[in-house]
Design a protein around this motif. Structure first.
Motif, mmCIF file in Angstrom:
data_model
loop_
_atom_site.group_PDB
_atom_site.id
_atom_site.type_symbol
_atom_site.label_atom_id
_atom_site.label_comp_id
_atom_site.label_asym_id
_atom_site.label_seq_id
_atom_site.Cartn_x
_atom_site.Cartn_y
_atom_site.Cartn_z
ATOM 1 N N LYS A 1 -2.388 39.591 35.330
ATOM 2 C CA LYS A 1 -1.832 40.258 36.511
ATOM 3 C C LYS A 1 -0.375 40.654 36.284
ATOM 4 C CE LYS A 1 -4.991 38.527 39.930
ATOM 5 N NZ LYS A 1 -5.177 38.197 41.311
ATOM 6 N N ALA A 2 0.404 39.759 35.695
ATOM 7 C CA ALA A 2 1.815 40.057 35.433
ATOM 8 C C ALA A 2 1.940 41.183 34.409
ATOM 9 C CB ALA A 2 2.537 38.801 34.941
ATOM 10 N N PHE A 3 1.098 41.150 33.390
ATOM 11 C CA PHE A 3 1.102 42.211 32.377
ATOM 12 C C PHE A 3 0.761 43.546 33.027
ATOM 13 C CE2 PHE A 3 -0.862 44.917 29.204
ATOM 14 C CZ PHE A 3 0.018 44.822 28.142
ATOM 15 N N GLY A 4 -0.261 43.557 33.858
ATOM 16 C CA GLY A 4 -0.668 44.784 34.533
ATOM 17 C C GLY A 4 0.415 45.346 35.422
ATOM 18 N N GLU A 5 1.101 44.464 36.140
ATOM 19 C CA GLU A 5 2.202 44.907 36.994
ATOM 20 C C GLU A 5 3.316 45.525 36.155
ATOM 21 O OE1 GLU A 5 3.305 41.484 39.287
ATOM 22 O OE2 GLU A 5 1.413 41.488 40.399
ATOM 23 N N ARG A 6 3.549 44.937 34.977
ATOM 24 C CA ARG A 6 4.588 45.462 34.084
ATOM 25 C C ARG A 6 4.190 46.847 33.553
ATOM 26 N NH1 ARG A 6 9.713 46.218 32.955
ATOM 27 N NH2 ARG A 6 10.197 46.024 30.751
ATOM 28 N N VAL A 7 2.934 46.996 33.165
ATOM 29 C CA VAL A 7 2.460 48.303 32.705
ATOM 30 C C VAL A 7 2.633 49.336 33.811
ATOM 31 C CG1 VAL A 7 0.408 49.637 32.009
ATOM 32 C CG2 VAL A 7 0.870 47.415 30.955
ATOM 33 N N ARG A 8 2.242 48.974 35.031
ATOM 34 C CA ARG A 8 2.395 49.895 36.167
ATOM 35 C C ARG A 8 3.865 50.276 36.362
ATOM 36 N NH1 ARG A 8 -0.086 47.189 40.104
ATOM 37 N NH2 ARG A 8 -1.998 48.375 39.896
ATOM 38 N N GLU A 9 4.734 49.279 36.326
ATOM 39 C CA GLU A 9 6.167 49.519 36.504
ATOM 40 C C GLU A 9 6.689 50.506 35.453
ATOM 41 O OE1 GLU A 9 10.257 46.982 35.720
ATOM 42 O OE2 GLU A 9 8.442 45.881 36.240
ATOM 43 N N LEU A 10 6.332 50.291 34.194
ATOM 44 C CA LEU A 10 6.797 51.169 33.120
ATOM 45 C C LEU A 10 6.179 52.561 33.220
ATOM 46 C CD1 LEU A 10 6.710 48.571 30.220
ATOM 47 C CD2 LEU A 10 8.760 49.564 31.272
ATOM 48 N N ARG A 11 4.922 52.626 33.612
ATOM 49 C CA ARG A 11 4.242 53.919 33.771
ATOM 50 C C ARG A 11 4.917 54.745 34.867
ATOM 51 N NH1 ARG A 11 0.995 55.525 37.519
ATOM 52 N NH2 ARG A 11 0.320 53.476 38.229
ATOM 53 N N VAL A 12 5.152 54.115 36.006
ATOM 54 C CA VAL A 12 5.781 54.807 37.136
ATOM 55 C C VAL A 12 7.199 55.242 36.769
ATOM 56 C CG1 VAL A 12 6.634 54.473 39.502
ATOM 57 C CG2 VAL A 12 4.340 53.711 38.885
ATOM 58 N N LYS A 13 7.913 54.377 36.060
ATOM 59 C CA LYS A 13 9.277 54.696 35.634
ATOM 60 C C LYS A 13 9.304 55.946 34.760
ATOM 61 C CE LYS A 13 13.255 52.193 33.828
ATOM 62 N NZ LYS A 13 13.695 50.941 33.238
ATOM 63 N N LYS A 14 8.252 56.156 33.978
ATOM 64 C CA LYS A 14 8.156 57.343 33.127
ATOM 65 C C LYS A 14 7.599 58.548 33.876
ATOM 66 C CE LYS A 14 7.540 57.694 28.940
ATOM 67 N NZ LYS A 14 8.789 58.170 28.410
ATOM 68 N N GLY A 15 7.218 58.357 35.138
ATOM 69 C CA GLY A 15 6.697 59.457 35.942
ATOM 70 C C GLY A 15 5.275 59.858 35.579
ATOM 71 N N LEU A 16 4.511 58.909 35.045
ATOM 72 C CA LEU A 16 3.125 59.178 34.650
ATOM 73 C C LEU A 16 2.151 58.666 35.698
ATOM 74 C CD1 LEU A 16 3.290 57.998 30.920
ATOM 75 C CD2 LEU A 16 3.305 60.361 31.743
ATOM 76 N N SER A 17 1.089 59.397 35.899
ATOM 77 C CA SER A 17 -0.018 58.900 36.730
ATOM 78 C C SER A 17 -0.909 58.030 35.843
ATOM 79 C CB SER A 17 -0.836 60.070 37.284
ATOM 80 O OG SER A 17 -1.521 60.725 36.223
#
Length: 75
Positions: A12-28
């Motif tokens: 769950k923590a890993f997934g949240e981190r991936v989401r955070e980095l994805r959003v930061k890059k402006g990717l869907s």
């Protein structure tokens, strides 16, 4: 605490981190999935902590998100 519970917490923590980095890059999710040659549902499962990824997947994600592998585990 059991290993299974620990694994779920880390996923769950890993997934949240991936989401955070994805959003930061402006990717869907679709964009990231396309860059990684995955289905969008795979990215969704990763971000929601519902899958135990391989090291190869982690390396692929870090490459496509343009971060070091260790950055994915900073949670």
């Amino acid at each position: 605490m059991s290993i299974d519970r620990d694994l779920i917490k880390i996923q769950k923590a890993f997934g949240e981190r991936v989401r955070e980095l994805r959003v930061k890059k402006g990717l869907s999710q679709f964009d990231l999935a396309s860059h990684c040659n995955y289905e969008k549902s795979t990215i969704s499962r990763i971000e929601n902590g519902r899958t135990n990824i391989t090291l190869k997947t982690a390396l692929n994600l870090s490459s496509k998100l343009e971060v070091k592998l260790k950055d994915l585990f900073e949670f």
